[in-house]
Design an enzyme around this catalytic site. Sequence first.
Site, short mmCIF file in Angstrom:
data_model
loop_
_atom_site.label_atom_id
_atom_site.label_comp_id
_atom_site.label_asym_id
_atom_site.label_seq_id
_atom_site.Cartn_x
_atom_site.Cartn_y
_atom_site.Cartn_z
N GLU A 142 45.69 31.84 39.35
CA GLU A 142 45.74 33.30 39.45
C GLU A 142 44.81 33.70 40.59
O GLU A 142 43.64 33.34 40.60
CB GLU A 142 45.22 33.95 38.18
CG GLU A 142 45.89 33.52 36.90
CD GLU A 142 45.12 34.04 35.67
OE1 GLU A 142 44.13 34.79 35.85
OE2 GLU A 142 45.51 33.69 34.55
N ASP A 146 36.55 42.60 34.05
CA ASP A 146 35.75 41.55 34.65
C ASP A 146 34.25 41.70 34.38
O ASP A 146 33.69 42.77 34.52
CB ASP A 146 35.99 41.51 36.16
CG ASP A 146 37.42 41.16 36.49
OD1 ASP A 146 37.93 40.21 35.88
OD2 ASP A 146 38.03 41.83 37.34
#
Length: 272
Positions: free
Chosen positions: A53, A64
């Site tokens: 990815e 994140d």
Amino acid sequence: MSGNIQLLSDTLAAARAEGRAALIAYLPAGFPTVDGGIEAIKAVFDGGADVVEVGLPHSDPVLDGPVIQTADDIALRGGVKIADVMRTVREAHEATGKPVLVMTYWNPIDRYGVERFTAELAAAGGAGCILPDLPVQESALWREHAHKHGLATVFVVAPSSKDERLARITEAGSGFVYAASLMGVTGTRASVGAQAQDLVERTRATGSDLPVCVGLGVSDARQAAEVAGFADGVIVGSAFVKRMLDAPDDAAGVEAVRALAGELAKGVRGTA
């Protein structure tokens, strides 16, 4: 299925045929530089990753944790653009012949234009997109263009996802389902835990034949082996990024992620 979504599906099926989970690695584009990021991805594939990815760096990431935020900040300060993300996908895929997805929040695609983004990603050889913040009920426009260009649409499910939502996601998604192992942001964890196994089982109980791949928290071969015991794929991101951040220089970072991929590949094969 057409194009590179077929490559993705075939890759995941081949891992299953070998009696193991697939190893899926995540690295952001443009980190530490565009060229350096491409070399790191090639090294991760060389080390044993089945799928990569490529993160599209974003200034306001909701999923994140601090490690990936640090890498994104370096990439953004380096001036990374969507064109660089497409170049990263193209060069990584052409060099390895392996499936490369983009992981991105919705806002950059919306601003860039859905048709333009999907057409360019398909032309670059991309296998599809992981869209962590795109609600399935608002995804029709994206899915129409992704389908037209032979791209996978990977949705993210979480332990909080109700069974009804899981059923909608497995019906609408393609490629695989990204199961977030716990509530919270990306980062390495001491334990990936039982929540992830329960989520995988509930996702499969929808009757879908989409592979279910688990991310958030896996950082070493032991954890990879644990998750491989119940998931179709093991997704690792922050651990790769941290190896690069901790390296004394870019070349050492590339070797560090190659080595980690090798360790994790042994983990998913149960040979660590």
